[in-house]
Scaffold this motif. Sequence first.
Motif, short mmCIF file in Angstrom:
data_model
loop_
_atom_site.label_atom_id
_atom_site.label_comp_id
_atom_site.label_asym_id
_atom_site.label_seq_id
_atom_site.Cartn_x
_atom_site.Cartn_y
_atom_site.Cartn_z
N ALA A 158 0.82 -1.21 0.00
CA ALA A 158 0.00 0.00 0.00
C ALA A 158 0.85 1.25 0.00
CB ALA A 158 -0.93 -0.01 1.21
N MET A 159 1.95 1.24 0.75
CA MET A 159 2.84 2.41 0.79
C MET A 159 3.49 2.66 -0.56
SD MET A 159 4.78 2.55 4.47
CE MET A 159 5.60 0.96 4.26
N ALA A 160 4.00 1.60 -1.19
CA ALA A 160 4.67 1.76 -2.47
C ALA A 160 3.71 2.31 -3.53
CB ALA A 160 5.26 0.44 -2.94
N ALA A 161 2.48 1.77 -3.54
CA ALA A 161 1.48 2.24 -4.51
C ALA A 161 0.99 3.63 -4.16
CB ALA A 161 0.32 1.26 -4.56
N GLY A 162 0.77 3.86 -2.87
CA GLY A 162 0.27 5.16 -2.43
C GLY A 162 1.21 6.30 -2.76
N TRP A 163 2.52 6.03 -2.74
CA TRP A 163 3.51 7.05 -3.08
C TRP A 163 3.79 7.07 -4.58
CZ3 TRP A 163 4.22 10.80 0.04
CH2 TRP A 163 4.20 10.61 1.42
N ASN A 164 3.07 6.24 -5.34
CA ASN A 164 3.21 6.20 -6.80
C ASN A 164 4.67 5.99 -7.21
OD1 ASN A 164 2.22 6.28 -9.44
ND2 ASN A 164 2.57 8.49 -9.62
N ALA A 165 5.31 5.02 -6.54
CA ALA A 165 6.72 4.74 -6.79
C ALA A 165 6.94 4.18 -8.20
CB ALA A 165 7.23 3.74 -5.75
#
Length: 218
Positions: A35-42
Amino acid sequence: MKLVWSPEMATKAFMDTVKSCDIYQGSSVTELISAMAAGWNAKLIVETWCHGDVTTTSVGLAVASTHTCGRHVCIVPDQESGTEYATAMAKYGMSPEVIVGEPEKVVNELDVIDFLVVDSRKHEFDRILKAATFGHRGAVLVCKNASSMAVSGFRLRSLFDDGGSRRIVRSVFLPVGNGLDIAHVAAVESGSGSGKVKNNRWIKRVDRQSGEEFLIRK
């Protein structure tokens, strides 16, 4: 341009990771990191892996990369680890990019890393973090299995807040799984090709509602 949080992307990645891992009760490190990786649009997601490690976190990162249309890279120390990793991920129908080499050197050659995940049980994890090169959007660093570091008083912030060229805007330790130490590294100056943050004047502000501290570059 800086890393901007997207709740919608985070939620979608979280749910897809749950489905991929067949986990339906409660949350775990895998879903949170995804969720963090996607949420930060990495756009460039990098992790380290070696023989015998679990691949659940890798599944979450692979799911996140599909949502951000990004590149998911796994660094392994030898060909045996690379084959084992690829075989394990294939069972989930996933095939992240695998690079064989010394992690510390590989991360230094990869430009514009947005999201970097390492394992604190590996003795070289701190050197990997310090060697990594980040782009103008900044980056999010995640250290897994960090409970032992919490006991010893270690924090990711200690690797960067030493008067050097990079600064951590905020960091937090989460007692999830075996512990997660997470940090957001400040974005580099526009036009700088070094991937390092220039020294500037920083002003600290505290959010009265959440209690979070923020460093604002003036």
